[in-house]
Structure formats: C-alpha cells, structure tokens
Motif scaffolding. Structure first.
Motif, PDB file in Angstrom:
ATOM      1  N   GLU A   1       0.816  -1.214   0.000  1.00  0.00           N
ATOM      2  CA  GLU A   1       0.000   0.000   0.000  1.00  0.00           C
ATOM      3  C   GLU A   1       0.849   1.263   0.000  1.00  0.00           C
ATOM      4  O   GLU A   1       0.337   2.357  -0.216  1.00  0.00           O
ATOM      5  CB  GLU A   1      -0.914   0.012   1.240  1.00  0.00           C
ATOM      6  CG  GLU A   1      -1.909  -1.134   1.266  1.00  0.00           C
ATOM      7  CD  GLU A   1      -2.761  -1.128   2.518  1.00  0.00           C
ATOM      8  OE1 GLU A   1      -2.674  -0.141   3.268  1.00  0.00           O
ATOM      9  OE2 GLU A   1      -3.505  -2.093   2.738  1.00  0.00           O
TER      10      GLU A   1
ATOM     11  N   ARG B   1      -9.807  -5.089  -0.430  1.00  0.00           N
ATOM     12  CA  ARG B   1      -8.369  -4.951  -0.640  1.00  0.00           C
ATOM     13  C   ARG B   1      -8.094  -5.281  -2.100  1.00  0.00           C
ATOM     14  O   ARG B   1      -8.323  -6.410  -2.553  1.00  0.00           O
ATOM     15  CB  ARG B   1      -7.610  -5.901   0.293  1.00  0.00           C
ATOM     16  CG  ARG B   1      -6.133  -5.601   0.417  1.00  0.00           C
ATOM     17  CD  ARG B   1      -5.571  -6.249   1.667  1.00  0.00           C
ATOM     18  NE  ARG B   1      -4.147  -5.992   1.783  1.00  0.00           N
ATOM     19  CZ  ARG B   1      -3.203  -6.823   1.355  1.00  0.00           C
ATOM     20  NH1 ARG B   1      -3.539  -7.971   0.788  1.00  0.00           N
ATOM     21  NH2 ARG B   1      -1.928  -6.523   1.503  1.00  0.00           N
TER      22      ARG B   1
ATOM     23  N   ILE C   1      -4.685  -0.807  -2.997  1.00  0.00           N
ATOM     24  CA  ILE C   1      -5.573   0.221  -2.459  1.00  0.00           C
ATOM     25  C   ILE C   1      -6.788  -0.453  -1.826  1.00  0.00           C
ATOM     26  O   ILE C   1      -7.051  -1.642  -2.061  1.00  0.00           O
ATOM     27  CB  ILE C   1      -6.064   1.218  -3.547  1.00  0.00           C
ATOM     28  CG1 ILE C   1      -6.912   0.479  -4.609  1.00  0.00           C
ATOM     29  CG2 ILE C   1      -4.903   1.947  -4.181  1.00  0.00           C
ATOM     30  CD1 ILE C   1      -7.625   1.427  -5.560  1.00  0.00           C
ATOM     31  N   ASN C   2      -7.506   0.310  -1.021  1.00  0.00           N
ATOM     32  CA  ASN C   2      -8.793  -0.147  -0.506  1.00  0.00           C
ATOM     33  C   ASN C   2      -9.857   0.421  -1.427  1.00  0.00           C
ATOM     34  O   ASN C   2     -10.036   1.633  -1.506  1.00  0.00           O
ATOM     35  CB  ASN C   2      -8.990   0.358   0.931  1.00  0.00           C
ATOM     36  CG  ASN C   2     -10.297  -0.143   1.539  1.00  0.00           C
ATOM     37  OD1 ASN C   2     -11.366  -0.025   0.937  1.00  0.00           O
ATOM     38  ND2 ASN C   2     -10.217  -0.682   2.730  1.00  0.00           N
TER      39      ASN C   2
END
Length: 272
Positions: free
Chosen positions: A219, A249, A243-244
C-alpha cells in the motif's frame, strides 16, 4: 411485622436502584420472550425516551409488538435477534434498529440484551438496555455520502486518464473497475467485463497468471515493471500498488502502451 419491614426495605432499595439508573440516562426494560415480546417492566427513562409518558406507554403498548405496529420489519429484526441469542452460548442479543417516537420520526437505537434464565408463564425473560445511536448513525450516513462522492470524483479522474487503469480484487481477481481507455484497449465495455476475472479479460487465460505479482505489491510503494502482453500483442509500462476500493483490498494498475505518445513522454521525463 418483620416481613413487612423486609418488603419495605426491598422496595426502597429497588426504587433507589431505579433512580440511579434513571440518573445516568440508561433505558432498561424487562421483556417476556413470547410472540408479542410482552413488556414486564421498564424504568422511567425507557418510557419517557419514547416521547410518551409512562402511563400513556403502559396503557397503549403492553408489548414491543404493539409499540411497533406499522413498523413490522423493525419488530421482526428485534424478535429475530432474541431468537438467535437463545441458541447461542452467551445468550446475548444485540441489534441496531429504529424506534418510532410519539411526535413522528424515529430514533436509531441499539438494543443490548441478555436472556436471564428466568421463566414467566412458560416463556423466558430478557433484560434489555436501549442506547440512542442516532448521532452515530447520522455521522455514518454523512461519512458514507462523503466516501461515495470521493469515489465518484476518483472514477471521473480515472476515466479521463489517458492511460489504461483497472482495479481488481486481490483475493478473487474480480475486475471492479476499468477506465474508458482500458475498455477501448481491450475492445470491450465496462459493463461487459466488470465482475469477470482480470486474467480472463486482460490475458485471455482460464486461471491466474503464473507471473502475477500481487504478492509483491504494498500500500506504500509503487511496483513498476514492463510486460509484453501476448493476448493484446503489445508491450506495456506498468505501475501497480494496493488500495482499498469500496471496502475491498484491491490492486490498481496503471499502464501505457510503450509505442504510445504518452509512454514516450513519460519515459523522457524519467530520463531527465
């Protein structure tokens, strides 16, 4: 005489306990776990917080079902929570729901209850604590709205990006988003491929790519590499990271065809 004194002492202690509960704003009731969820007892705050006086409430609503007349969905939510709790080891029920108020409108509440083991008229008894969570619910709604707006803006920016962008779930490989450029590169549309596996759409494979670098992504850093895509017969300069995305996820990938003008500009900027 002694029995009367003991009873008087017990009542005074109970009233003192109820006054203590009321003074800290706690709403408590005792329910019979029958079909109606009959109310056996409630402290003053339990009644007053509904907007009704204690006398009005007790006259109009002998049960939770009667109180939720016209709000059947909320009543069943509460009843189902108790039914599920009765089968669990802890025998504790928790549920967030709306509570109708006297002067129209509703308050969001959390009911945290324990099944006591006491039995009255053949039904078990539960002790329930009501907590008003209206402010928390409103804040969550505002936060969700803000997140939705940010997501829309982010999608717009990605759609206007001249290179290819796609986002896929790290665990399932499901394509969650691709921009207009990526859809054009793949000769497809967003609607047609969203939800399909990234390796199927992008690489023409039936299983995850042996060269997949998901395990190498983080991340915090961008993973840059070049790849010759035999399915598209093009070589791409690629940048990936984790990224979220809408609570999942995910992997985001930005890429340029190495023969494109965008790639040449990016390459020249890197050399300088």
């Amino acid at each position: 005489m002694k029995q009367q004194e003991d009873r008087s002492t017990e009542l005074n202690a109970g009233m003192g306990y109820n006054a203590l509960i009321d003074s800290v704003g706690i709403n408590v009731c005792k329910l019979l776990l029958d079909d109606e969820l009959t109310i056996l007892w409630g402290n003053d705050n339990f009644y007053i917080s509904s907007g009704f006086t204690k006398a009005e409430y007790q006259t109009l609503f002998p049960s939770i079902k009667a109180y939720y007349a016209g709000h059947g969905e909320e009543f069943h939510k509460i009843k189902n929570a108790f039914a599920a709790a009765s089968k669990k080891a802890g025998r504790r029920a928790k549920v967030d729901c709306r509570r109708p108020l006297k002067n129209a409108g509703c308050a969001w509440i959390n009911i945290d209850a324990v099944i006591t083991g006491e039995v009255v008229d053949g039904s078990e008894v539960a002790l329930a604590v009501y907590s008003d969570i209206s402010d928390l619910t409103r804040l969550k709604a505002e936060r969700d709205q803000l997140l939705e707006e940010k997501t829309r803006y982010f999608e717009w920016m990605m759609d206007e990006y001249v290179g290819n962008i796609y986002i896929s779930d790290l665990e399932t490989y499901e394509l969650l988003f691709l921009n207009k450029t990526a859809a054009a590169t793949l000769h497809t549309t967003k609607a047609e491929v969203t939800g399909k596996k990234c390796y199927e759409v992008i690489q023409g494979r039936t299983s995850p790519c042996p060269f997949c670098n998901n395990a190498l992504l983080t991340e915090d850093d961008v993973y840059a590499w070049e790849f010759d895509n035999p399915n598209l017969e093009k070589t791409f300069m690629i940048r990936d990271r984790i990224i979220n995305w809408q609570g999942r996820r995910s992997r985001i990938e930005l890429s340029h065809d190495m023969l494109s003008a965008e790639y040449k500009l990016a390459k020249n900027a890197h050399v300088r």
